[in-house]
Design an enzyme around this catalytic site. Structure first.
Site, PDB file in Angstrom:
ATOM      1  N   LYS A 192       0.857  -1.199   0.000  1.00  0.00           N
ATOM      2  CA  LYS A 192       0.000   0.000   0.000  1.00  0.00           C
ATOM      3  C   LYS A 192       0.885   1.237   0.000  1.00  0.00           C
ATOM      4  O   LYS A 192       1.463   1.603   1.017  1.00  0.00           O
ATOM      5  CB  LYS A 192      -0.938   0.037   1.207  1.00  0.00           C
ATOM      6  CG  LYS A 192      -2.072   1.018   0.911  1.00  0.00           C
ATOM      7  CD  LYS A 192      -2.625   1.785   2.069  1.00  0.00           C
ATOM      8  CE  LYS A 192      -1.909   2.967   2.599  1.00  0.00           C
ATOM      9  NZ  LYS A 192      -1.872   4.180   1.746  1.00  0.00           N
ATOM     10  N   GLU A 268       9.203   1.117  10.932  1.00  0.00           N
ATOM     11  CA  GLU A 268      10.256   2.112  10.663  1.00  0.00           C
ATOM     12  C   GLU A 268       9.582   3.463  10.784  1.00  0.00           C
ATOM     13  O   GLU A 268       8.838   3.860   9.887  1.00  0.00           O
ATOM     14  CB  GLU A 268      10.800   1.936   9.243  1.00  0.00           C
ATOM     15  CG  GLU A 268      11.470   0.616   8.965  1.00  0.00           C
ATOM     16  CD  GLU A 268      12.839   0.498   9.602  1.00  0.00           C
ATOM     17  OE1 GLU A 268      13.350   1.496  10.129  1.00  0.00           O
ATOM     18  OE2 GLU A 268      13.379  -0.615   9.580  1.00  0.00           O
ATOM     19  N   CYS A 303      13.342  10.642   7.268  1.00  0.00           N
ATOM     20  CA  CYS A 303      13.183  10.130   8.631  1.00  0.00           C
ATOM     21  C   CYS A 303      14.480  10.302   9.415  1.00  0.00           C
ATOM     22  O   CYS A 303      14.466  10.565  10.605  1.00  0.00           O
ATOM     23  CB  CYS A 303      12.777   8.670   8.588  1.00  0.00           C
ATOM     24  SG  CYS A 303      13.884   7.679   7.598  1.00  0.00           S
ATOM     25  N   GLU A 402       9.134  15.901  15.435  1.00  0.00           N
ATOM     26  CA  GLU A 402       9.578  15.745  14.052  1.00  0.00           C
ATOM     27  C   GLU A 402       8.811  16.718  13.159  1.00  0.00           C
ATOM     28  O   GLU A 402       7.584  16.698  13.122  1.00  0.00           O
ATOM     29  CB  GLU A 402       9.325  14.311  13.584  1.00  0.00           C
ATOM     30  CG  GLU A 402       9.874  14.046  12.200  1.00  0.00           C
ATOM     31  CD  GLU A 402       9.588  12.633  11.714  1.00  0.00           C
ATOM     32  OE1 GLU A 402       8.437  12.180  11.853  1.00  0.00           O
ATOM     33  OE2 GLU A 402      10.510  12.007  11.170  1.00  0.00           O
TER      34      GLU A 402
HETATM   35  P1  NAD Z   1       2.088   8.419   7.716  1.00  0.00           P
HETATM   36  O1  NAD Z   1       2.224   7.664   8.984  1.00  0.00           O
HETATM   37  O2  NAD Z   1       1.095   9.501   7.638  1.00  0.00           O
HETATM   38  O3  NAD Z   1       1.728   7.439   6.516  1.00  0.00           O
HETATM   39  C1  NAD Z   1       2.536   6.318   6.211  1.00  0.00           C
HETATM   40  C2  NAD Z   1       1.672   5.288   5.513  1.00  0.00           C
HETATM   41  O4  NAD Z   1       0.691   4.833   6.446  1.00  0.00           O
HETATM   42  C3  NAD Z   1       0.896   5.833   4.307  1.00  0.00           C
HETATM   43  O5  NAD Z   1       0.839   4.833   3.307  1.00  0.00           O
HETATM   44  C4  NAD Z   1      -0.474   6.087   4.882  1.00  0.00           C
HETATM   45  O6  NAD Z   1      -1.516   6.018   3.938  1.00  0.00           O
HETATM   46  C5  NAD Z   1      -0.590   4.949   5.880  1.00  0.00           C
HETATM   47  N1  NAD Z   1      -1.567   5.193   6.945  1.00  0.00           N
HETATM   48  C6  NAD Z   1      -1.978   6.376   7.454  1.00  0.00           C
HETATM   49  N2  NAD Z   1      -2.912   6.163   8.405  1.00  0.00           N
HETATM   50  C7  NAD Z   1      -3.072   4.823   8.509  1.00  0.00           C
HETATM   51  C8  NAD Z   1      -3.877   3.984   9.324  1.00  0.00           C
HETATM   52  N3  NAD Z   1      -4.749   4.489  10.209  1.00  0.00           N
HETATM   53  N4  NAD Z   1      -3.750   2.639   9.178  1.00  0.00           N
HETATM   54  C9  NAD Z   1      -2.880   2.120   8.293  1.00  0.00           C
HETATM   55  N5  NAD Z   1      -2.106   2.863   7.478  1.00  0.00           N
HETATM   56  C10 NAD Z   1      -2.203   4.200   7.586  1.00  0.00           C
HETATM   57  O7  NAD Z   1       3.543   8.922   7.355  1.00  0.00           O
HETATM   58  P2  NAD Z   1       3.960   9.815   6.106  1.00  0.00           P
HETATM   59  O8  NAD Z   1       3.547  11.215   6.377  1.00  0.00           O
HETATM   60  O9  NAD Z   1       3.542   9.159   4.850  1.00  0.00           O
HETATM   61  O10 NAD Z   1       5.550   9.691   6.152  1.00  0.00           O
HETATM   62  C11 NAD Z   1       6.328  10.477   6.980  1.00  0.00           C
HETATM   63  C12 NAD Z   1       6.750   9.683   8.188  1.00  0.00           C
HETATM   64  O11 NAD Z   1       7.417   8.495   7.795  1.00  0.00           O
HETATM   65  C13 NAD Z   1       7.728  10.451   9.044  1.00  0.00           C
HETATM   66  O12 NAD Z   1       7.386  10.320  10.395  1.00  0.00           O
HETATM   67  C14 NAD Z   1       9.056   9.744   8.766  1.00  0.00           C
HETATM   68  O13 NAD Z   1       9.989   9.879   9.777  1.00  0.00           O
HETATM   69  C15 NAD Z   1       8.616   8.344   8.562  1.00  0.00           C
HETATM   70  N6  NAD Z   1       9.616   7.572   7.812  1.00  0.00           N
HETATM   71  C16 NAD Z   1      10.397   6.663   8.477  1.00  0.00           C
HETATM   72  C17 NAD Z   1      11.390   5.945   7.807  1.00  0.00           C
HETATM   73  C18 NAD Z   1      12.261   4.938   8.520  1.00  0.00           C
HETATM   74  O14 NAD Z   1      12.872   4.126   7.843  1.00  0.00           O
HETATM   75  N7  NAD Z   1      12.351   4.958   9.842  1.00  0.00           N
HETATM   76  C19 NAD Z   1      11.593   6.177   6.446  1.00  0.00           C
HETATM   77  C20 NAD Z   1      10.794   7.120   5.797  1.00  0.00           C
HETATM   78  C21 NAD Z   1       9.810   7.814   6.494  1.00  0.00           C
END
Ligand code: NAD
Length: 499
Positions: A192, A268, A303, A402
């Site tokens: 997804k 992650e 991240c 963050e």
């Molecule tokens: P997000 O948590 O908003 O979304 C991530 C994914 O989760 C998306 O596909 C989103 O549609 C899905 N999602 C959202 N709500 C959900 C729910 N209730 N149930 C299941 N899935 C759901 O994050 P984002 O804004 O897309 O990405 C930014 C974040 O990702 C930052 O916090 C960043 O630090 C983190 N990130 C971490 C790493 C790592 O390797 N540690 C790498 C890249 C990004």
């Protein structure tokens, strides 16, 4: 790939592009069952790029059923490792063969510079798939030293159906970090992508099948988090969720797993990583350049961004002066211009979030040294200048939360102990760096820092051979390297009586 001597006009290519927007289930592209779509907005100009299939529970369950049937059928899960390797190597080659197209999709979808998509994102994703492909037929199982009257083998088996939920900041690379080890281990996958950047994930599903991945093994369900994402994490027939995204969503994913079938979860999540510059930093210019790229690369949407600069108070002004020199060269520009080094923020909501944090920093009493404004507004897109705050105190929100944008918070310390104390005093623990010429200081800091990755005299060193992941609320489980297989395989012990 472009082989012409003249560089491609990316705007012309973008105008001619007709991206695939449907889900990929059981080997073919399909609309959402209820026909719904969501708007995918281009960050460069705020215009609609595409209307993308908005999958919900019925679509996700169809994808999971197709993944389960493929897994049970054994065409992939039971394929000899050397054959699986050949298919994944072909997949990696196809990613490279479609480099221009994928880079364009990635840049249009999330706003990063086309030069980065071409040179970093697409090749890194291909390299990741290639590396896991090559690993498949080089991994051996174990025999336990139980004594002469028995034989006990410890074997790794694919966990089954893996659901991968990924974010928008590196759509292709984050997906590849899941796809590589998940498929190499023999699992089936339901991916997804983020609703903010679904286009490359949708496109590469067809390339996987073209490479020879059997139908049903690789499914893509674009959709919103609280519908498609929740359905995937709540499914009773998904064995593992591999999640990359915010800590807040990661916590929800754990709840869905607990309330459904206790599927295993790898997370992650976010970070607020400290970049510590000691007074004996061996090369202040190098440290300044690294500090700038640690927070401004990819518009700060990283991240592992070095979002907290912790600097010995004696060298702070000198270091900030040098960082400003680098930052001033990074004015945001058109993502499709090959000379652009800083692109657009992914969408309006993220732009607001970043600008709100700039306001918060000011209100908390930090000093805005550089940037802080929205620019290129007439384009309709979402651009923010590289921003540097000084005089930040450890308790301020801009030092603890963050931001996920090009905003650097500068804090000072008097000695190494204080630096480590401040560095560890947040809920995150993804990355950390220390700059010093003293070996003891470096080793002590590396041990004391509560982070999954520690850099010494560098920032964001990267290789597929090393694990990536965090401590504390940055998550658990590791992407990349052979350690990623721990998430996607079960350990089986088999006893044979020889008595
Ligand atoms: P997000 O948590 O908003 O979304 C991530 C994914 O989760 C998306 O596909 C989103 O549609 C899905 N999602 C959202 N709500 C959900 C729910 N209730 N149930 C299941 N899935 C759901 O994050 P984002 O804004 O897309 O990405 C930014 C974040 O990702 C930052 O916090 C960043 O630090 C983190 N990130 C971490 C790493 C790592 O390797 N540690 C790498 C890249 C990004």
């Amino acid at each position: 790939m472009n082989t012409d001597a003249t560089p491609p006009d990316w705007h012309d290519r973008a105008a001619a592009l007709r991206p695939e927007t449907r889900a990929f289930i059981a080997g073919r592209y399909v609309d959402a069952q209820d026909g719904r779509t969501f708007d995918d907005i281009g960050p460069a100009d705020g215009r609609r790029l595409a209307a993308v299939a908005s999958c919900d529970t019925a679509d996700v369950e169809a994808a999971v059923a197709s993944a389960r049937a493929a897994f049970d059928g054994g065409r992939w899960s039971q394929m000899p490792p050397a054959s699986r390797k050949r298919v994944l190597l072909r997949f990696a080659e196809l990613l490279l063969a479609h480099r221009d197209e994928l880079a364009l999709l990635e840049t249009l979808d999330m706003g990063k510079p086309i030069a980065d998509s071409l040179k970093i994102d697409v090749p890194s994703a291909a390299r990741c798939i290639q590396w896991y492909a090559e690993s498949i037929d080089k991994l051996y199982d174990e025999v336990a030293p139980t004594g002469p009257r028995s034989l006990a083998t410890i074997t790794r088996e694919p966990v089954g159906v893996v659901g991968a939920i990924v974010p928008w900041n590196f759509p292709l690379v984050m997906a590849a970090w899941k796809i590589g080890p998940v498929l190499a281990a023999g699992n089936s996958l339901v991916l997804k992508p983020s609703e903010k950047s679904p286009l490359t994930a949708i496109r590469i599903a067809a390339l996987a099948v073209e490479a020879g991945v059997p139908e049903g093994v690789f499914n893509v369900v674009p959709g919103l988090g609280h519908t498609a994402g929740k359905a995937l994490a709540s499914s009773m027939d998904v064995d593992c969720i591999a999640f990359t995204g915010s800590t807040e969503t990661g916590k929800r994913v754990m709840q869905y797993a607990a309330r459904s079938n206790l599927k295993r979860v790898g997370l992650e999540c976010g970070g607020k990583s400290p970049n510590i510059v000691m007074a004996d930093c061996p090369d202040l210019d190098k440290a300044a350049t690294a500090a700038a790229f640690a927070i401004f690369f990819n518009q700060g949407e990283m991240c592992s961004a070095g979002s907290r600069l912790l600097v010995d108070q004696r060298i702070k002004d000198e270091l900030l002066g040098r960082i400003a020199v680098v930052a001033r060269k990074l004015a945001p520009g058109d993502p499709l211009d090959p000379s652009t080094r800083l692109g657009a923020i992914v969408d309006e909501a993220q732009l607001r979030r970043v600008l709100d944090y700039v306001d918060t920093g000011r209100a908390e009493g930090a000093t805005l040294r550089l940037g802080g404004r929205r620019v290129r507004e007439q384009s309709g897109g979402y651009y923010v200048e590289p921003t540097v705050f000084d005089d930040v105190a450890p308790g301020m929100r801009i030092a603890r939360e963050e931001i996920f944008g090009p905003v650097l918070a500068t804090l000072t310390f008097r000695d190494a102990e204080e630096a480590i104390r401040i560095a560890n005093d947040v809920v995150y623990g993804l990355a950390a760096a220390v700059w010093t010429r003293d070996l003891k200081t470096a080793h002590r800091a590396a041990r004391a820092l509560r982070a999954g990755m520690v850099y010494v005299n560098c920032y964001d060193a990267d290789d597929i051979t090393v694990p990536f992941g965090g401590y504390k609320q940055s998550g658990f489980g590791r992407d990349k390297s052979l350690h990623a297989f721990d998430k996607y395989t079960e350990l089986k012990t088999t006893w044979i009586d020889l008595g």
